[in-house]
Design an enzyme around this catalytic site. Structure first.
Site, PDB file in Angstrom:
ATOM      1  N   LYS A  22      13.550  14.246 -41.170  1.00  0.00           N
ATOM      2  CA  LYS A  22      14.205  14.864 -40.005  1.00  0.00           C
ATOM      3  C   LYS A  22      13.724  14.217 -38.707  1.00  0.00           C
ATOM      4  CE  LYS A  22      12.410  18.639 -38.259  1.00  0.00           C
ATOM      5  NZ  LYS A  22      12.172  18.682 -36.796  1.00  0.00           N
ATOM      6  N   ARG A  96      13.471  20.961 -30.029  1.00  0.00           N
ATOM      7  CA  ARG A  96      12.665  20.166 -29.113  1.00  0.00           C
ATOM      8  C   ARG A  96      13.226  18.758 -28.910  1.00  0.00           C
ATOM      9  NH1 ARG A  96       8.475  22.528 -26.041  1.00  0.00           N
ATOM     10  NH2 ARG A  96       7.634  24.277 -27.211  1.00  0.00           N
ATOM     11  N   CYS A 120      10.090  25.266 -31.770  1.00  0.00           N
ATOM     12  CA  CYS A 120       9.010  26.140 -32.223  1.00  0.00           C
ATOM     13  C   CYS A 120       8.029  26.434 -31.091  1.00  0.00           C
ATOM     14  CB  CYS A 120       8.252  25.485 -33.374  1.00  0.00           C
ATOM     15  SG  CYS A 120       9.196  25.360 -34.899  1.00  0.00           S
ATOM     16  N   ARG A 125       5.024  20.747 -25.151  1.00  0.00           N
ATOM     17  CA  ARG A 125       5.325  19.344 -25.421  1.00  0.00           C
ATOM     18  C   ARG A 125       5.938  18.805 -24.137  1.00  0.00           C
ATOM     19  NH1 ARG A 125       7.749  19.277 -31.602  1.00  0.00           N
ATOM     20  NH2 ARG A 125       7.518  21.502 -31.897  1.00  0.00           N
ATOM     21  N   ASP A 128       7.007  15.481 -18.974  1.00  0.00           N
ATOM     22  CA  ASP A 128       6.637  14.752 -17.760  1.00  0.00           C
ATOM     23  C   ASP A 128       6.351  13.272 -18.020  1.00  0.00           C
ATOM     24  OD1 ASP A 128       4.375  15.746 -19.176  1.00  0.00           O
ATOM     25  OD2 ASP A 128       3.086  15.302 -17.469  1.00  0.00           O
ATOM     26  N   LEU A 129       5.907  12.944 -19.244  1.00  0.00           N
ATOM     27  CA  LEU A 129       5.653  11.539 -19.560  1.00  0.00           C
ATOM     28  C   LEU A 129       6.953  10.746 -19.639  1.00  0.00           C
ATOM     29  CD1 LEU A 129       2.852  11.986 -22.263  1.00  0.00           C
ATOM     30  CD2 LEU A 129       2.575  11.505 -19.828  1.00  0.00           C
ATOM     31  N   ASP A 313       1.539  18.351 -38.298  1.00  0.00           N
ATOM     32  CA  ASP A 313       2.596  19.007 -39.068  1.00  0.00           C
ATOM     33  C   ASP A 313       2.166  19.358 -40.485  1.00  0.00           C
ATOM     34  OD1 ASP A 313       4.361  19.043 -36.990  1.00  0.00           O
ATOM     35  OD2 ASP A 313       5.679  17.475 -37.757  1.00  0.00           O
ATOM     36  N   ILE A 335      -3.674  18.648 -31.431  1.00  0.00           N
ATOM     37  CA  ILE A 335      -2.392  18.212 -30.881  1.00  0.00           C
ATOM     38  C   ILE A 335      -1.705  19.338 -30.109  1.00  0.00           C
ATOM     39  CG2 ILE A 335      -0.185  17.123 -31.405  1.00  0.00           C
ATOM     40  CD1 ILE A 335      -2.649  15.411 -32.063  1.00  0.00           C
TER      41      ILE A 335
END
Length: 431
Positions: A22, A96, A120, A125, A128-129, A313, A335
């Site tokens: 995915k 996301r 989720c 997350r 801004d990057l 994950d 993370i």
């Protein structure tokens, strides 16, 4: 609202097939925005996030055909006309990956309007990057009622150093740079297999990319890209989940159609814990014999890191596994700051887990009992399924729609190798 009913006690025996990834399929679908030609993707998983991406692309004017039946697991996308370059909130609020259309949209059309992403609730997350990189490439970005709007005449190549490693940021800017004027150099890039999968598709579409899979990627921008046909990699997280399923149930399970080279950190931790694995070219066999005769499974500490480290994950699934290991293990989440929501549900099933900050301490070996539990996110859902398959009695898992976002027909696959699992209203054994 769908529920799973899981009766514990059955070892998993047989062969289970891994679907396409995915997290590779979503950026590859977004990459089709970069060309007016047809892009055909194979090995696409039939999960809810893919359907959401289809709706998103179609809402922009793309022609998308998802294969069900003879063309199963294949999609064709043609973005000849992008009449409405907007990622609407009502479509992307559960996903996301919506931020992944930002780069290709502005690179192709010069304008993009993207709703702030959902998905989720496992932690921030930040986008801004992505924004800082696009601004360095000449885009003007404004905010308006929950939307980002980016505009440019044409993006220009730039030297970009990501402040921290970001998978979606690397993918988004990689796509944008393929149509930028001049050379773009990206440093501190994510090295995940999903990034290299996307880069391979882009190269098949005519992009000039060097260094994908390393921390530095160089892209020479082109005036246009063309169509391509590409096969998506197998899902390493689904494969890892099945590895733990075989180990935790004491089964003899062959995980087929996977790529063991993408599972190095997971394999290493399971072998340290005493799990016997036979590793092939595109399959891994999990066998219960061997570990049992050596005193059972042993507790092993885990710290999540960017690839090739242990994946975030897989943290929840490994925690369920750790409840069945002799001794005490610590699991540190580096993370996402809110990815221990499954802990209380595992405790309801009899697990002995305490949390301090970003570290969970798991004391095994705990006999698990059936309970009614709540799925809080995609990977937490998988952890609760794993726990329920070894619990005494029948558990009910609520809100399994989280599972459907990223696992293709999980209950059918598990039932095919002996698990007693069904959606509410089904009958055990039905396939």
């Amino acid at each position: 609202m769908d529920k799973f009913v899981v009766r514990g006690g059955n070892p998993l025996l047989g062969t289970i097939k891994v679907s396409g990834a995915k997290n590779s399929a979503l950026p590859c679908m977004a990459a089709a925005i970069l060309t007016a030609d047809e892009v055909i993707l194979e090995n696409i998983p039939q999960v809810r996030d893919i359907e959401t991406e289809r709706k998103l692309l179609e809402s922009m004017g793309a022609e998308v055909e998802l294969g069900y039946g003879r063309a199963q697991h294949r999609t064709s996308i043609k973005c000849a006309v992008l009449s409405d370059p907007v990622a609407k909130y009502e479509i992307v609020k559960t996903m996301r990956a919506s931020s992944l259309v930002l780069g290709p949209l502005i690179a192709r059309t010069g304008i993009a309007r993207v709703a702030m992403p959902g998905g989720c609730a496992i932690g921030g997350r930040p986008i801004d990057l992505h924004i800082a990189a696009l601004e360095k490439m000449g885009a003007t970005i404004t905010y308006d009622h929950g939307y980002l709007e980016a505009r440019t005449d044409r993006l220009k190549g730039a030297h970009i150093v990501f402040d921290k490693i970001t998978v979606t940021g690397t993918e988004d800017i990689l796509m944008a740079a393929t149509l930028a004027e001049g050379e773009t150099i990206l440093e501190n890039c994510a090295r995940e297999p999903e990034v290299t999968d996307l880069a391979a598709l882009l190269i098949a579409m005519g992009a000039k990319i060097e260094g994908a899979g390393t921390s530095t990627i160089k892209i020479q921008g082109a005036s246009s890209l063309h169509g391509a046909r590409y096969r998506i990699n197998p899902d390493r997280i689904e494969a890892g989940t099945f590895l733990i399923a075989g180990a935790i149930t004491g089964g003899d399970l062959n995980i087929d159609c996977c790529d063991p080279t993408h599972l190095g950190s997971i394999i290493a931790k399971l072998e340290q814990a005493g799990v016997r694995l036979d590793i092939g070219t595109d399959s891994i066999r999990v066998r219960s014999e061997g570990s049992k005769t050596e005193g059972g499974l042993k507790a092993v500490d885990v710290t999540t890191e960017e690839y090739p480290g242990f994946p975030t994950d897989m943290q929840a699934q490994y925690m369920a596994f750790s409840t069945q290991c002799e001794g005490t293990s610590t699991i540190t989440e580096n993370i996402f700051e809110n990815r221990f929501m499954h802990v209380n549900e595992l405790i309801r099933m009899g697990a002995n887990i305490t949390v301090s900050g970003r570290t969970a301490t798991v004391r095994g070996k705990s006999p698990l009992q059936s309970a009614a539990v709540m799925c809080s996110d995609l990977r937490a859902s998988a952890a609760l399924v794993l726990a329920a398959m070894i619990a005494d009695g029948e558990s009910i898992l609520d809100r399994v729609y989280h599972m459907d976002r990223g696992y293709e027909r999980l209950e059918e696959k598990l039932r095919g190798v002996g698990a007693q699992i069904r959606r509410m209203g089904d009958v055990f054994g039905k396939r």
